[in-house]
Design a protein around this motif. Structure first.
Motif, PDB file in Angstrom:
ATOM      1  N   PRO A  46       0.798  -1.225   0.000  1.00  0.00           N
ATOM      2  CA  PRO A  46       0.000   0.000   0.000  1.00  0.00           C
ATOM      3  C   PRO A  46       0.838   1.287   0.000  1.00  0.00           C
ATOM      4  N   LEU A  47       2.054   1.242   0.511  1.00  0.00           N
ATOM      5  CA  LEU A  47       2.912   2.422   0.534  1.00  0.00           C
ATOM      6  C   LEU A  47       4.260   2.053  -0.086  1.00  0.00           C
ATOM      7  N   VAL A  48       4.515   2.603  -1.275  1.00  0.00           N
ATOM      8  CA  VAL A  48       5.713   2.256  -2.030  1.00  0.00           C
ATOM      9  C   VAL A  48       6.424   3.529  -2.468  1.00  0.00           C
ATOM     10  N   VAL A  49       7.746   3.517  -2.321  1.00  0.00           N
ATOM     11  CA  VAL A  49       8.591   4.562  -2.906  1.00  0.00           C
ATOM     12  C   VAL A  49       9.330   3.900  -4.057  1.00  0.00           C
ATOM     13  N   MET A  50       9.061   4.366  -5.285  1.00  0.00           N
ATOM     14  CA  MET A  50       9.770   3.849  -6.455  1.00  0.00           C
ATOM     15  C   MET A  50      10.774   4.896  -6.883  1.00  0.00           C
ATOM     16  N   THR A  51      12.009   4.471  -6.971  1.00  0.00           N
ATOM     17  CA  THR A  51      13.061   5.381  -7.397  1.00  0.00           C
ATOM     18  C   THR A  51      13.729   4.801  -8.631  1.00  0.00           C
ATOM     19  N   PHE A  52      13.865   5.621  -9.649  1.00  0.00           N
ATOM     20  CA  PHE A  52      14.516   5.225 -10.885  1.00  0.00           C
ATOM     21  C   PHE A  52      15.932   5.789 -10.867  1.00  0.00           C
ATOM     22  N   TRP A  53      16.915   4.946 -11.174  1.00  0.00           N
ATOM     23  CA  TRP A  53      18.294   5.368 -11.059  1.00  0.00           C
ATOM     24  C   TRP A  53      19.134   4.755 -12.180  1.00  0.00           C
ATOM     25  N   ALA A  54      20.344   5.244 -12.322  1.00  0.00           N
ATOM     26  CA  ALA A  54      21.294   4.715 -13.301  1.00  0.00           C
ATOM     27  C   ALA A  54      22.663   4.597 -12.633  1.00  0.00           C
ATOM     28  N   THR A  55      23.445   3.658 -13.099  1.00  0.00           N
ATOM     29  CA  THR A  55      24.754   3.415 -12.486  1.00  0.00           C
ATOM     30  C   THR A  55      25.679   4.619 -12.607  1.00  0.00           C
ATOM     31  N   TRP A  56      25.518   5.422 -13.643  1.00  0.00           N
ATOM     32  CA  TRP A  56      26.381   6.570 -13.878  1.00  0.00           C
ATOM     33  C   TRP A  56      25.914   7.832 -13.146  1.00  0.00           C
ATOM     34  N   CYS A  57      24.757   7.780 -12.495  1.00  0.00           N
ATOM     35  CA  CYS A  57      24.131   8.970 -11.899  1.00  0.00           C
ATOM     36  C   CYS A  57      24.552   9.123 -10.431  1.00  0.00           C
ATOM     37  N   LYS A  58      25.450  10.074 -10.157  1.00  0.00           N
ATOM     38  CA  LYS A  58      25.920  10.286  -8.776  1.00  0.00           C
ATOM     39  C   LYS A  58      24.809  10.740  -7.839  1.00  0.00           C
ATOM     40  N   PRO A  59      23.918  11.657  -8.234  1.00  0.00           N
ATOM     41  CA  PRO A  59      22.810  12.017  -7.340  1.00  0.00           C
ATOM     42  C   PRO A  59      21.896  10.829  -7.029  1.00  0.00           C
ATOM     43  N   CYS A  60      21.761   9.926  -7.993  1.00  0.00           N
ATOM     44  CA  CYS A  60      20.951   8.719  -7.754  1.00  0.00           C
ATOM     45  C   CYS A  60      21.570   7.866  -6.650  1.00  0.00           C
ATOM     46  N   HIS A  61      22.886   7.718  -6.685  1.00  0.00           N
ATOM     47  CA  HIS A  61      23.592   6.943  -5.654  1.00  0.00           C
ATOM     48  C   HIS A  61      23.410   7.603  -4.284  1.00  0.00           C
ATOM     49  N   GLN A  62      23.480   8.937  -4.246  1.00  0.00           N
ATOM     50  CA  GLN A  62      23.269   9.645  -2.981  1.00  0.00           C
ATOM     51  C   GLN A  62      21.856   9.410  -2.469  1.00  0.00           C
ATOM     52  N   GLU A  63      20.881   9.455  -3.375  1.00  0.00           N
ATOM     53  CA  GLU A  63      19.497   9.215  -2.980  1.00  0.00           C
ATOM     54  C   GLU A  63      19.324   7.804  -2.432  1.00  0.00           C
ATOM     55  N   LEU A  64      19.871   6.817  -3.122  1.00  0.00           N
ATOM     56  CA  LEU A  64      19.750   5.425  -2.664  1.00  0.00           C
ATOM     57  C   LEU A  64      20.421   5.225  -1.312  1.00  0.00           C
ATOM     58  N   ASN A  65      21.582   5.852  -1.112  1.00  0.00           N
ATOM     59  CA  ASN A  65      22.264   5.750   0.180  1.00  0.00           C
ATOM     60  C   ASN A  65      21.431   6.394   1.285  1.00  0.00           C
TER      61      ASN A  65
END
Length: 88
Positions: A46-65
């Protein structure tokens, strides 16, 4: 830091009210090789956070961390699930 987490959670919850009516039904391949889709994930959790990321994306890595840092606390208090989808 707790105020930030609470603010972030409220933004996520409120975005559901202000966001699009339905989430696009996208087929995705899981780590185990099985195919699923976003509609099934949303139905199961019922409560999901979906995050789309790429291996080359530094802000994505920060978000995932950042999400990894708070995941256990959020899971225990809200039951949220986080789904990270690689676009690579």
């Amino acid at each position: 830091m707790k105020k930030f987490h609470l603010f972030f959670l409220l933004v996520l919850l409120s975005s559901n009210l202000l966001g699009q009516e339905t989430f696009p039904n996208i087929n995705i391949k899981a780590i185990d090789g099985k195919t699923t889709n976003t509609k099934k994930i949303i139905e199961e959790h019922p409560l999901v956070v979906m995050t789309f990321w790429a291996t080359w994306c530094k802000p994505c890595h920060q978000e995932l961390n950042s999400l990894a840092d708070v995941y256990n606390e959020w899971k225990n208090s809200t039951g949220v699930e986080i789904v990270a989808i690689s676009t690579d």
